[in-house]
Design a protein around this motif. Structure first.
Motif, PDB file in Angstrom:
ATOM      1  N   TYR B  68       0.859  -1.183   0.000  1.00  0.00           N
ATOM      2  CA  TYR B  68       0.000   0.000   0.000  1.00  0.00           C
ATOM      3  C   TYR B  68       0.893   1.230   0.000  1.00  0.00           C
ATOM      4  O   TYR B  68       1.653   1.421   0.963  1.00  0.00           O
ATOM      5  N   ALA B  69       0.808   2.029  -1.011  1.00  0.00           N
ATOM      6  CA  ALA B  69       1.573   3.271  -1.099  1.00  0.00           C
ATOM      7  C   ALA B  69       3.011   3.084  -0.624  1.00  0.00           C
ATOM      8  O   ALA B  69       3.825   2.490  -1.325  1.00  0.00           O
ATOM      9  N   THR B  70       3.306   3.478   0.619  1.00  0.00           N
ATOM     10  CA  THR B  70       4.698   3.389   1.040  1.00  0.00           C
ATOM     11  C   THR B  70       4.968   2.189   1.925  1.00  0.00           C
ATOM     12  O   THR B  70       6.087   1.990   2.365  1.00  0.00           O
ATOM     13  N   LEU B  71       3.925   1.425   2.217  1.00  0.00           N
ATOM     14  CA  LEU B  71       4.120   0.351   3.199  1.00  0.00           C
ATOM     15  C   LEU B  71       3.888  -1.031   2.609  1.00  0.00           C
ATOM     16  O   LEU B  71       2.999  -1.220   1.771  1.00  0.00           O
ATOM     17  N   TYR B  72       4.685  -1.976   3.055  1.00  0.00           N
ATOM     18  CA  TYR B  72       4.449  -3.380   2.748  1.00  0.00           C
ATOM     19  C   TYR B  72       3.862  -4.049   3.982  1.00  0.00           C
ATOM     20  O   TYR B  72       4.414  -3.898   5.076  1.00  0.00           O
ATOM     21  N   PHE B  73       2.788  -4.756   3.815  1.00  0.00           N
ATOM     22  CA  PHE B  73       2.241  -5.574   4.900  1.00  0.00           C
ATOM     23  C   PHE B  73       2.518  -7.028   4.546  1.00  0.00           C
ATOM     24  O   PHE B  73       2.002  -7.522   3.552  1.00  0.00           O
ATOM     25  N   VAL B  74       3.325  -7.665   5.359  1.00  0.00           N
ATOM     26  CA  VAL B  74       3.699  -9.041   5.040  1.00  0.00           C
ATOM     27  C   VAL B  74       3.250  -9.968   6.166  1.00  0.00           C
ATOM     28  O   VAL B  74       3.566  -9.730   7.332  1.00  0.00           O
ATOM     29  N   PHE B  75       2.526 -10.998   5.820  1.00  0.00           N
ATOM     30  CA  PHE B  75       2.149 -12.027   6.785  1.00  0.00           C
ATOM     31  C   PHE B  75       2.904 -13.291   6.428  1.00  0.00           C
ATOM     32  O   PHE B  75       2.895 -13.702   5.280  1.00  0.00           O
ATOM     33  N   CYS B  76       3.526 -13.873   7.416  1.00  0.00           N
ATOM     34  CA  CYS B  76       4.199 -15.137   7.167  1.00  0.00           C
ATOM     35  C   CYS B  76       3.357 -16.243   7.785  1.00  0.00           C
ATOM     36  O   CYS B  76       3.141 -16.251   8.984  1.00  0.00           O
ATOM     37  N   VAL B  77       2.857 -17.131   6.956  1.00  0.00           N
ATOM     38  CA  VAL B  77       1.919 -18.139   7.462  1.00  0.00           C
ATOM     39  C   VAL B  77       2.387 -19.539   7.086  1.00  0.00           C
ATOM     40  O   VAL B  77       3.197 -19.702   6.177  1.00  0.00           O
ATOM     41  N   ASP B  78       1.856 -20.528   7.776  1.00  0.00           N
ATOM     42  CA  ASP B  78       2.173 -21.895   7.389  1.00  0.00           C
ATOM     43  C   ASP B  78       1.044 -22.442   6.530  1.00  0.00           C
ATOM     44  O   ASP B  78       0.126 -21.722   6.163  1.00  0.00           O
ATOM     45  N   SER B  79       1.125 -23.736   6.212  1.00  0.00           N
ATOM     46  CA  SER B  79       0.213 -24.255   5.200  1.00  0.00           C
ATOM     47  C   SER B  79      -1.224 -24.378   5.696  1.00  0.00           C
ATOM     48  O   SER B  79      -2.109 -24.690   4.915  1.00  0.00           O
ATOM     49  N   SER B  80      -1.470 -24.135   6.974  1.00  0.00           N
ATOM     50  CA  SER B  80      -2.842 -24.312   7.437  1.00  0.00           C
ATOM     51  C   SER B  80      -3.695 -23.077   7.210  1.00  0.00           C
ATOM     52  O   SER B  80      -4.861 -23.060   7.588  1.00  0.00           O
ATOM     53  N   GLU B  81      -3.130 -22.049   6.609  1.00  0.00           N
ATOM     54  CA  GLU B  81      -3.943 -20.864   6.337  1.00  0.00           C
ATOM     55  C   GLU B  81      -4.240 -20.784   4.845  1.00  0.00           C
ATOM     56  O   GLU B  81      -3.428 -21.174   4.014  1.00  0.00           O
ATOM     57  N   SER B  82      -5.386 -20.209   4.557  1.00  0.00           N
ATOM     58  CA  SER B  82      -5.750 -20.064   3.159  1.00  0.00           C
ATOM     59  C   SER B  82      -5.120 -18.789   2.603  1.00  0.00           C
ATOM     60  O   SER B  82      -5.197 -17.735   3.221  1.00  0.00           O
ATOM     61  N   GLU B  83      -4.507 -18.894   1.442  1.00  0.00           N
ATOM     62  CA  GLU B  83      -3.766 -17.761   0.887  1.00  0.00           C
ATOM     63  C   GLU B  83      -4.664 -16.558   0.655  1.00  0.00           C
ATOM     64  O   GLU B  83      -4.381 -15.445   1.124  1.00  0.00           O
ATOM     65  N   LEU B  84      -5.739 -16.798  -0.055  1.00  0.00           N
ATOM     66  CA  LEU B  84      -6.611 -15.672  -0.370  1.00  0.00           C
ATOM     67  C   LEU B  84      -7.269 -15.132   0.887  1.00  0.00           C
ATOM     68  O   LEU B  84      -7.532 -13.946   1.005  1.00  0.00           O
ATOM     69  N   GLY B  85      -7.544 -16.028   1.820  1.00  0.00           N
ATOM     70  CA  GLY B  85      -8.143 -15.603   3.077  1.00  0.00           C
ATOM     71  C   GLY B  85      -7.252 -14.604   3.791  1.00  0.00           C
ATOM     72  O   GLY B  85      -7.698 -13.554   4.249  1.00  0.00           O
ATOM     73  N   ILE B  86      -5.976 -14.915   3.862  1.00  0.00           N
ATOM     74  CA  ILE B  86      -5.032 -14.017   4.530  1.00  0.00           C
ATOM     75  C   ILE B  86      -4.924 -12.705   3.759  1.00  0.00           C
ATOM     76  O   ILE B  86      -4.864 -11.624   4.340  1.00  0.00           O
ATOM     77  N   LEU B  87      -4.936 -12.812   2.453  1.00  0.00           N
ATOM     78  CA  LEU B  87      -4.832 -11.608   1.637  1.00  0.00           C
ATOM     79  C   LEU B  87      -5.966 -10.643   1.981  1.00  0.00           C
ATOM     80  O   LEU B  87      -5.763  -9.433   2.082  1.00  0.00           O
ATOM     81  N   ASP B  88      -7.130 -11.200   2.188  1.00  0.00           N
ATOM     82  CA  ASP B  88      -8.253 -10.344   2.541  1.00  0.00           C
ATOM     83  C   ASP B  88      -8.178  -9.904   3.993  1.00  0.00           C
ATOM     84  O   ASP B  88      -8.688  -8.849   4.338  1.00  0.00           O
ATOM     85  N   LEU B  89      -7.556 -10.709   4.804  1.00  0.00           N
ATOM     86  CA  LEU B  89      -7.379 -10.309   6.199  1.00  0.00           C
ATOM     87  C   LEU B  89      -6.494  -9.067   6.268  1.00  0.00           C
ATOM     88  O   LEU B  89      -6.749  -8.158   7.054  1.00  0.00           O
ATOM     89  N   ILE B  90      -5.476  -9.030   5.447  1.00  0.00           N
ATOM     90  CA  ILE B  90      -4.623  -7.844   5.409  1.00  0.00           C
ATOM     91  C   ILE B  90      -5.474  -6.633   5.038  1.00  0.00           C
ATOM     92  O   ILE B  90      -5.379  -5.564   5.643  1.00  0.00           O
ATOM     93  N   GLN B  91      -6.326  -6.854   4.062  1.00  0.00           N
ATOM     94  CA  GLN B  91      -7.209  -5.771   3.633  1.00  0.00           C
ATOM     95  C   GLN B  91      -8.062  -5.295   4.812  1.00  0.00           C
ATOM     96  O   GLN B  91      -8.185  -4.095   5.058  1.00  0.00           O
ATOM     97  N   VAL B  92      -8.630  -6.251   5.546  1.00  0.00           N
ATOM     98  CA  VAL B  92      -9.459  -5.891   6.693  1.00  0.00           C
ATOM     99  C   VAL B  92      -8.650  -5.104   7.708  1.00  0.00           C
ATOM    100  O   VAL B  92      -9.094  -4.069   8.222  1.00  0.00           O
ATOM    101  N   PHE B  93      -7.457  -5.570   7.967  1.00  0.00           N
ATOM    102  CA  PHE B  93      -6.593  -4.917   8.951  1.00  0.00           C
ATOM    103  C   PHE B  93      -6.311  -3.481   8.524  1.00  0.00           C
ATOM    104  O   PHE B  93      -6.446  -2.538   9.321  1.00  0.00           O
ATOM    105  N   VAL B  94      -5.977  -3.318   7.279  1.00  0.00           N
ATOM    106  CA  VAL B  94      -5.641  -1.972   6.806  1.00  0.00           C
ATOM    107  C   VAL B  94      -6.867  -1.070   6.840  1.00  0.00           C
ATOM    108  O   VAL B  94      -6.786   0.095   7.256  1.00  0.00           O
TER     109      VAL B  94
END
Lengths: 1008, 192
Positions: B68-94
């Motif tokens: 996002y603009a000047t910031l990177y939001f990076v989540f490091c997850v293991d295989s038990s998380e859904s990729e797209l789910g986390i991607l949207d979680l970042i969106q929710v967080f932001v």
């Protein structure tokens, strides 16, 4: 203070040390007002980790806040508990957290559930009793609490057996969620609770795996979710992806599969790059079951191969790797190598390196290609490679394949290419490659005629001068030279070397040189120490070093001090507070003799054994096992062999994907599928490009469709050990069923014998852990079958766990009830459990405990009315062996059962000493058998009977108990009557053991 | 499970880090550097998933990031998380951050780091996704903020008296707990 704390957090984040502020963070959490507390807790959870000692100071604060009437404080306390909390202190706050599960506020309940989950993760034994509360949380009226409890279940259903009854609940929940029954707040972009759905789908896929009846319950709701998830937003794709994965994991249903395949198509063809990635992932996952799908999307896959995004490229290669077979292997490997060459960064070592060799040994079309490719791989990946790759490569070379001729050819080729490599510029070769080269030259340079050992020695010698050469590599080189050193020419080289490197600071190197010099000068000794055997029979290593006994007694007689194990030494040191030099007394002169046992093994063994040579009078089991493990397993040991051998067939089963594609023309022409709609032919260069791509596609997907016509390329496949794919597979009865038998992981190969084992029995089978393949065993009882025994397998079993196979030739008793042979009758044993039966055979087993081992006794009885004359019994003990590896050297708490322990008889004084020597302890209160007249005695005796403990002594209201792991460390237990319960204090040198034993004690006392 | 959440700017300066698995301080910084190195090289038009950082966990782990603009939001997850789910979680967080700070920018993260942490605590707890509903998260944070104010008001008086007595012999300790930039809007009494 608060402000300062935030700044300290900031400093830590930037990487500056701020440990001085830790204590202040704790103080702030303790003393401050609610506001300060919040900052304090935050800082604590950021600064400290679970084992930090300061964390103990926080326990009381947390306790106080949990009791607080202020909601926020309770919340904060629960949050910090969920983030960091010391493991030992869990019992102190557990009741309080449990209580919070009934709190009226949903946010508190939710956090309490997550805190309990955290406890479950770090100390599963201690929350054993609250599983029912988890179930209650699952039925909570607030969806938030329910979804929090799903985290727990997602973790727990990895062992699905005990949770099958919950399938109905999960399905109902999912149905309600999908149906939009949740409050509108839970919608995200008008999708009802997407994350909840994803989690439920994952749980279902775990539960429905290999279980038809469970899967059937899910079909409807899966269909519903697929239908409801309209493609409009990212999050629906997430749900769809999960759905597709679930559908392919559970017991298949044609309709759903069709729909899921369509979904995957949408993913792969999507212009959005994230979805493409997921589509490829799904394809990789699915292609094992349905290779057709890959064919449908071949053009897309080809496009992805040239994609600008490395990640996409990698995923595609992974997919390609899955569809590798004998006919397309060259093209695919070429692509993989290209990827390796071009990606200079950190990804390169990750997975491709692993895949290549397995890939090649299974399908390589010819020997010279194989060697060439392996050389390229070694050169490219070099030292970033996982160590097991060169190991398995060497194993392949040494074990050989079916025909001896081919082996020789392969070895010859290897030697040839390595010699020429060394002649060019050895300085640029990576370490691991040098190690491989030197081993191969050491072992097989004799294969090539006309290659003098001295020449090889001259080639190898310069390697020692290389500056970047690690001392490990130098050891390999020297070991190889030692093997070759025969004849006068070699002697001169050896002496020259000894002169040049004799002054090296590296003791191992010097020792090796010394050996080399000796052996080179004495041909007789060389032949005795390193016999030139053709076959590679695994060498017997005497791990107890018993051949040194004579030497030891001599040394003892000459006045040397007896050997003491390290902990004893340390204790003495601590007592005397003075330096003790005793143990050094006899170590040095032994090195040469001990190296002779290790003989032709690896350099690591050599150094290991010489390192161990001080280990004399007490034949410490620790030393012995370390020797076996560290040295031998690496490449040539028995365990090494076997682990790989068990792996390989599975790999083979996975990679060979037969595909019944009828559209294919005969004769290997390009497999065009009707589904791919080729773009309208554009004129000029694009058409050209298109054609090239199609050509590539036809190369890549060759052989995918043409099943059965394996052709000459598949010769190598035969090499994989025949055991697993054969019909008879007896798996251990103690097995929890967590590892599926190899046959499950792939659809039955087209060219294997028509064995209906899988489909016939598994779905209806009541007990999921029964070996599926058994029934194939009894089709012709009267047929002439040989008593075949997989030699490899039985060997290790005996070596490790000594499993006695009760011979099927044993005269069957008339009553046909299993009975034990006489020598085992008196020993304690588990009850005889029936494993499986059918019309003609009954199989049952039990476990007998002797002093030194656990025996697995398998009974085979003939249930038919015809007389059985001969049986073929083949034991493939992949599971057994796995368990052994898991259980023994690295003690694994979760898989341990009381069967693995033995009473330890010690005197009270010895007990005292052992007690001091053990460092890991745990305390807990246990329930007492209070209705008995003498509760302490009764309780201890119950424990003794159930868990094989030895009650050492009982004095007044205290008792001491001891046991030990099979050939492992002891565990001591001190019990005291305390206010109506039994306060026990366990200690052992293994950190996990007390925890584990405690759990079993609890269970033993709970079941009356 | 989520193993780590990293937020850093375009130059690799960390703005918020949160590990749910213990790493030594040194290693943490190394992870940040490596992650930045991996992420910053990627264009905006490639996928948001990255596999194979060598420091955290190995092949089972992936990095899921958004820029996002000047910031990177990076989540490091293991295989038990859904990729797209986390991607949207970042969106929710932001989006939540945006709501709480009214047009969030990098400076907000620097000057109100504690607040960002509190918000994050409501979204992810101990590596597990706790809440994904934006309104709920905002409500929780608001609740806590309100408590801050009441601390200074009537209901907290006894507690303050006690702490004042406790701190009597430490005259340099600041008594006034309402420091500077904690934005307080409407004073109201705590509901409990």
């Amino acid at each position: 203070m608060k402000e300062l704390m935030v700044r300290a957090v900031y400093c830590e984040m930037l990487g500056y040390e701020a440990s001085f502020s830790y204590i202040h963070a704790i103080k702030l959490a303790q003393q401050g007002t609610a506001l300060d507390k919040r900052v304090g807790y935050l800082a604590v959870s950021l600064f400290l980790n679970e084992s930090h000692e300061l964390l103990l100071l926080l326990v009381n604060t947390v306790l106080k806040d949990l009791q607080s009437t202020n909601l926020i404080e309770v919340c904060m306390a629960l949050t910090v508990v969920g983030q960091v909390f010391p493991k030992d202190m869990i019992p102190a706050i557990l009741p309080m957290v449990e209580e919070k599960l009934n709190h009226p506020k949903e946010i508190i309940r939710r956090k309490a559930v997550l805190a309990l989950y955290k406890f479950y993760l770090i100390a599963p034994n201690q929350v054993q009793h609250i599983h029912s509360k988890f179930r209650k949380a699952l039925c909570d009226k607030d969806p938030g609490v329910m979804s929090a409890s799903l985290h727990i279940y997602l973790e727990m259903v990895t062992k699905p057996e005990s949770y099958k009854d919950l399938v109905v609940s999960f399905v109902t929940i999912l149905k309600q969620v999908v149906g939009g029954k949740l409050p509108i707040d839970f919608n995200y972009h008008s999708v009802p609770a997407p994350w909840l759905q994803i989690q439920l789908l994952r749980i279902l896929s775990l539960l429905g795996k290999n279980d038809r009846s469970t899967s059937e319950m899910m079909y409807e709701v899966l269909d519903e979710s697929l239908r409801r998830a309209e493609m409009n937003h990212n999050i629906t794709y997430a749900i769809l992806f999960e759905c597709v994965k679930t559908i392919y994991t559970i017991h298949p249903k044609a309709e759903l599969l069709e729909k899921a395949a369509k979904c995957i198509g949408n993913f792969v063809l999507s212009p959005k790059i994230n979805l493409k990635y997921l589509g490829l992932k799904a394809l990789t996952y699915v292609v094992q079951q349905d290779a057709n799908l890959a064919l449908q999307h071949q053009m897309t896959i080809i496009e992805c191969l040239d994609h600008a995004d490395l990640i996409i490229k990698r995923e595609t290669l992974e997919l390609l790797f899955r569809i590798t077979n004998g006919q397309n292997v060259k093209v695919i490997v070429e692509k993989l190598l290209e990827f390796l060459r071009h990606s200079k960064d950190d990804y390169r070592n990750i997975s491709k390196g692993v895949y290549l060799p397995i890939n090649e040994c299974t399908y390589a079309p010819d020997n010279s290609w194989f060697i060439r490719t392996m050389n390229t791989v070694f050169l490219l990946v070099g030292d970033q490679m996982q160590p097991d790759i060169p190991n398995s490569f060497l194993r392949l070379l040494s074990e050989g394949f079916e025909s001896a001729e081919e082996d020789q050819q392969l070895r010859l080729l290897a030697v040839d290419s390595y010699v020429s490599l060394l002649q060019e510029q050895p300085a640029r070769l990576p370490q691991r490659f040098l190690q491989v080269i030197s081993w191969v030259l050491g072992e097989y340079s004799s294969v090539k005629e006309g290659l003098e050992p001295a020449t090889v020695l001259r080639l190898l010698a310069p390697l020692l001068d290389l500056r970047h050469c690690s001392s490990e590599t130098k050891s390999w080189v020297l070991a190889a030279m030692t093997k070759l050193s025969a004849g006068p020419a070699c002697l001169s080289v050896a002496q020259e070397l000894a002169e040049r490197h004799g002054g090296s600071l590296d003791t191992t190197l010097r020792q090796r040189l010394h050996e080399l010099q000796h052996l080179a000068s004495d041909g007789e000794l060389l032949r005795r120490v390193l016999p030139c055997s053709d076959g590679l029979e695994p060498l017997e290593v005497d791990s107890t070093l018993s051949f040194l006994d004579g030497f030891v007694s001599e040394a003892l007689a000459a006045g040397a001090a007896p050997y003491k194990p390290p902990h004893q030494r340390q204790e003495e040191l601590a007592q005397e507070k003075a330096l003790s030099v005793e143990p050094y007394g006899l170590s040095l002169p032994l090195s040469l003799s001990s190296s002779s046992i290790a003989g032709r093994l690896s350099p690591t063994v050599l150094s290991m054994s010489s390192g161990l040579s001080g280990n004399s009078t007490e034949l410490s089991p620790k030393g012995g096992s370390a020797l076996r493990l560290e040295g031998v397993t690496r490449v040539w040991g028995k365990e090494g062999y076997l682990a790989k051998a068990a792996l390989k067939p599975e790999e083979a089963a996975k990679t060979e994907v037969p595909c019944p594609l009828s559209v294919l023309q005969e004769g290997g022409s390009a497999p065009r599928t009707p589904v791919v709609s080729l773009p309208a032919p554009a004129p000029g260069p694009s058409l050209q490009a298109e054609r090239e791509k199609q050509q590539l596609a036809s190369c890549l997907f060759m052989g995918l469709g043409s099943q059965g016509a394996a052709g000459p390329c598949l010769v190598r496949l035969n090499r994989s050990p025949p055991s697993a794919m054969d019909n008879l597979l007896c798996s251990s009865p103690l097995d929890s069923g967590s590892t599926p038998s190899p046959a499950d992981s792939a659809p039955s190969p087209a060219d294997s014998a028509p064995s209906p084992a899988d489909s016939a029995t598994s779905p209806a089978d009541p007990a999921p852990h029964l070996p599926h393949d058994l029934p194939a065993n009894n089709r012709p009882c009267d047929a002439q079958e040989d008593l075949t025994e997989d030699t490899d397998t039985s060997e290790t079993v005996v070596e490790g766990n000594s499993v006695a196979v009760v011979d099927p030739y044993d005269p069957e008793p008339l009553c046909l009830s299993p009975h034990l042979p006489e020598e085992l009758c008196g020993l304690p044993r588990s009850e005889i459990r029936p494993l499986c039966r059918d019309a003609s055979l009954v199989l049952s087993a039990c476990c007998v405990r002797t002093d030194h081992s656990s025996l697995l006794v398998v009974f085979v009885s003939n249930a038919s009315d015809s007389a059985a004359r001969r049986f073929a019994l083949q034991m493939t003990s992949g599971d057994l062996e796995q368990r052994r590896i898991k259980e023994y050297p690295p003690f694994n708490g979760s898989s341990w059962s009381p069967g693995g322990s033995r009473p330890l008889s010690v005197s009270t004084e010895e007990y005292g000493r052992l007690w001091l020597a053990s460092s890991n302890d745990i305390k807990q209160n246990l329930a007492l058998l209070s209705q008995e007249p003498d509760p302490l005695r009764a309780t201890l005796h119950r424990l003794r009977d159930r868990l094989q403990l030895n009650v050492v002594d009982i004095i007044a209201s205290e008792g001491i108990v001891a046991c030990q792991l099979l050939q492992g460390p002891p565990c001591l237990m001190h019990c005291r009557l305390n206010a109506g319960c039994l306060a026990v204090w366990l200690r052992s040198s293994l950190p996990e053991l007390p925890d584990c034993l405690l759990y079993h004690c609890q269970r033993a006392l709970a079941q009356h | 499970m989520i193993n780590a959440i990293l937020i850093f700017n375009n130059h690799g300066k960390p703005r918020l880090i949160r590990f749910y698995q213990y790493f030594a301080e040194e290693l943490q910084q190394q992870i940040i550097r490596e992650t930045f190195h991996l992420v910053s090289k990627r264009d905006d038009n490639v996928c948001n998933f990255l596999e194979g950082g060598s420091l955290i966990g190995g092949s089972d782990y992936k990095l899921i990031y958004r820029h996002y603009a000047t910031l990177y939001f990076v989540f490091c997850v293991d295989s038990s998380e859904s990729e797209l789910g986390i991607l949207d979680l970042i969106q929710v967080f932001v989006e939540t951050l945006d709501k709480c700070f009214e047009n969030v920018c990098e400076l907000d993260l620097i000057f109100h780091m504690d607040k960002v942490h509190y918000i994050l605590q409501e979204v992810v707890m101990g590596g597990m996704v706790l809440e994904t509903n934006m309104n709920e998260i905002v409500a929780q944070v608001e609740l806590q903020n309100r408590m801050e104010k009441s601390e200074g008001g009537l209901s907290a008086a006894p507690a303050r008296a006690v702490s004042a007595v406790k701190n009597m012999n430490l005259p340099e300790m600041p008594r006034n707990i309402n420091i500077g930039d904690l934005n307080i809007k409407v004073p109201s009494l705590s509901p409990f």
